[in-house]
Design a protein around this motif. Sequence first.
Motif, short mmCIF file in Angstrom:
data_model
loop_
_atom_site.label_atom_id
_atom_site.label_comp_id
_atom_site.label_asym_id
_atom_site.label_seq_id
_atom_site.Cartn_x
_atom_site.Cartn_y
_atom_site.Cartn_z
N PHE A 1 -5.44 3.16 -3.11
CA PHE A 1 -4.95 4.59 -3.14
C PHE A 1 -4.85 4.93 -1.12
CE2 PHE A 1 -6.71 7.53 -5.96
CZ PHE A 1 -5.61 7.58 -7.20
N THR A 2 -5.70 4.54 -0.47
CA THR A 2 -5.43 4.28 0.77
C THR A 2 -4.58 3.07 1.81
OG1 THR A 2 -7.23 3.10 1.28
CG2 THR A 2 -7.30 5.43 1.36
N ARG A 3 -4.11 2.43 0.62
CA ARG A 3 -2.74 1.66 1.04
C ARG A 3 -4.04 1.16 2.35
NH1 ARG A 3 2.38 1.77 -0.69
NH2 ARG A 3 2.82 3.56 -2.05
N HIS A 4 -5.05 -0.11 1.64
CA HIS A 4 -5.84 -0.68 2.72
C HIS A 4 -5.03 -2.02 2.50
CE1 HIS A 4 -9.43 -3.86 3.63
NE2 HIS A 4 -9.32 -2.25 4.47
N GLU A 5 -5.12 -2.93 3.85
CA GLU A 5 -4.29 -4.19 4.64
C GLU A 5 -4.41 -4.96 3.66
OE1 GLU A 5 -3.45 -7.37 7.88
OE2 GLU A 5 -4.14 -4.79 8.72
N ALA A 6 -5.54 -5.40 3.10
CA ALA A 6 -5.92 -6.55 2.74
C ALA A 6 -5.56 -6.41 0.53
CB ALA A 6 -7.73 -6.95 2.21
N ILE A 7 -5.57 -4.80 0.12
CA ILE A 7 -5.40 -4.34 -1.02
C ILE A 7 -4.15 -5.22 -1.22
CG2 ILE A 7 -5.47 -2.78 -3.46
CD1 ILE A 7 -8.01 -4.21 -2.45
N THR A 8 -3.03 -4.11 -0.04
CA THR A 8 -1.15 -4.33 0.11
C THR A 8 -1.11 -5.48 -0.24
OG1 THR A 8 -2.03 -3.61 1.84
CG2 THR A 8 -1.50 -1.53 0.47
N ALA A 9 -2.22 -6.81 1.04
CA ALA A 9 -1.58 -8.02 0.74
C ALA A 9 -1.75 -8.63 -0.08
CB ALA A 9 -2.14 -8.50 1.91
N SER A 10 -2.78 -8.19 -1.00
CA SER A 10 -3.01 -9.01 -2.16
C SER A 10 -2.13 -8.72 -3.03
CB SER A 10 -4.18 -9.09 -2.21
OG SER A 10 -4.47 -9.49 -4.04
N MET A 11 -1.84 -7.14 -3.54
CA MET A 11 -0.45 -7.26 -4.88
C MET A 11 0.38 -6.61 -4.12
SD MET A 11 -2.76 -2.72 -5.20
CE MET A 11 -2.08 -3.30 -7.27
N SER A 12 1.30 -7.14 -3.17
CA SER A 12 2.16 -7.44 -3.02
C SER A 12 2.75 -8.50 -2.67
CB SER A 12 2.61 -6.97 -1.23
OG SER A 12 2.44 -5.45 -1.10
N LYS A 13 1.61 -10.01 -2.94
CA LYS A 13 2.22 -10.97 -2.92
C LYS A 13 2.37 -11.77 -4.69
CE LYS A 13 -0.86 -15.30 -2.07
NZ LYS A 13 -2.47 -15.60 -1.91
N VAL A 14 2.01 -10.46 -5.27
CA VAL A 14 2.12 -11.02 -6.38
C VAL A 14 3.03 -10.18 -7.24
CG1 VAL A 14 -0.75 -11.80 -7.07
CG2 VAL A 14 -0.25 -9.46 -7.73
N GLY A 15 3.75 -9.22 -6.16
CA GLY A 15 4.94 -8.75 -6.88
C GLY A 15 5.14 -7.15 -7.51
N VAL A 16 3.41 -6.89 -6.74
CA VAL A 16 3.55 -5.04 -7.53
C VAL A 16 3.90 -4.11 -6.60
CG1 VAL A 16 1.91 -3.87 -7.70
CG2 VAL A 16 1.30 -6.42 -8.16
N PRO A 17 5.26 -4.21 -7.09
CA PRO A 17 5.74 -2.95 -5.97
C PRO A 17 4.85 -1.56 -5.09
CG PRO A 17 7.01 -2.52 -8.01
CD PRO A 17 6.03 -3.47 -8.49
N GLY A 18 5.22 -1.37 -3.96
CA GLY A 18 4.37 -0.31 -3.79
C GLY A 18 4.40 1.10 -4.37
N SER A 19 5.21 1.44 -5.04
CA SER A 19 5.74 2.33 -5.70
C SER A 19 4.09 2.45 -7.18
CB SER A 19 6.82 2.95 -6.13
OG SER A 19 7.20 2.13 -7.75
N TRP A 20 4.10 1.40 -7.32
CA TRP A 20 2.81 1.36 -8.70
C TRP A 20 1.61 1.39 -7.11
CZ3 TRP A 20 3.57 -2.85 -12.37
CH2 TRP A 20 4.64 -3.28 -12.66
N PHE A 21 0.89 1.48 -6.65
CA PHE A 21 -0.18 1.80 -6.23
C PHE A 21 -0.89 3.04 -6.23
CE2 PHE A 21 0.31 -1.32 -2.43
CZ PHE A 21 0.61 -2.36 -2.75
N PRO A 22 -0.16 4.32 -6.79
CA PRO A 22 -0.84 5.18 -6.97
C PRO A 22 -1.22 5.52 -7.97
CG PRO A 22 1.24 6.00 -5.58
CD PRO A 22 1.16 4.78 -5.95
N ARG A 23 -1.00 5.18 -9.29
CA ARG A 23 -1.11 4.32 -10.79
C ARG A 23 -1.82 3.44 -11.10
NH1 ARG A 23 4.76 3.57 -10.86
NH2 ARG A 23 6.14 5.77 -10.86
N LEU A 24 -1.92 2.77 -10.29
CA LEU A 24 -2.78 1.50 -10.47
C LEU A 24 -4.53 2.08 -9.95
CD1 LEU A 24 -1.04 -1.61 -9.51
CD2 LEU A 24 -1.35 -1.01 -11.70
N ALA A 25 -4.36 2.94 -8.68
CA ALA A 25 -5.44 3.07 -8.00
C ALA A 25 -6.41 4.72 -9.38
CB ALA A 25 -5.63 4.06 -7.21
#
Length: 115
Positions: free
Chosen positions: A24-48
């Motif tokens: 939810f807070t878009r922590h750098e380690a989490i967003t880097a890992s998720m972005s690395k595998v192609g997860v769009p940023g718009s999905w982060f709130p739903r996945l959280a």
Amino acid sequence: MFVAYAIVGILLALALSASATLTFTRHEAITASMSKVGVPGSWFPRLAALKAAGAVGLVVGLAVPVIGSAAAIGVVLYFIGAVITHLRAKDFEIAAPVILALLAAAALVLRVMSA
């Protein structure tokens, strides 16, 4: 078996809560890992939100067995999807999602056995 479910379920709920908060807070380690595998940023709130719902369901499952079972199934499916996403992106850093999927599977088995 109930005590074992309570321990596994609560530990897994804590891990999911931490992960949901970091997502939810878009922590750098989490967003880097998720972005690395192609997860769009718009999905982060739903996945959280899915992780948070799984955590809540596991805790509610202490009192309502069917909710605990449903939450554990959902968490298993979530992390199987995470493992598949990592593998499709040829990212083999899958220890965390595999461990969480196995913990959720253990929670499911323990919840069913203790009902």
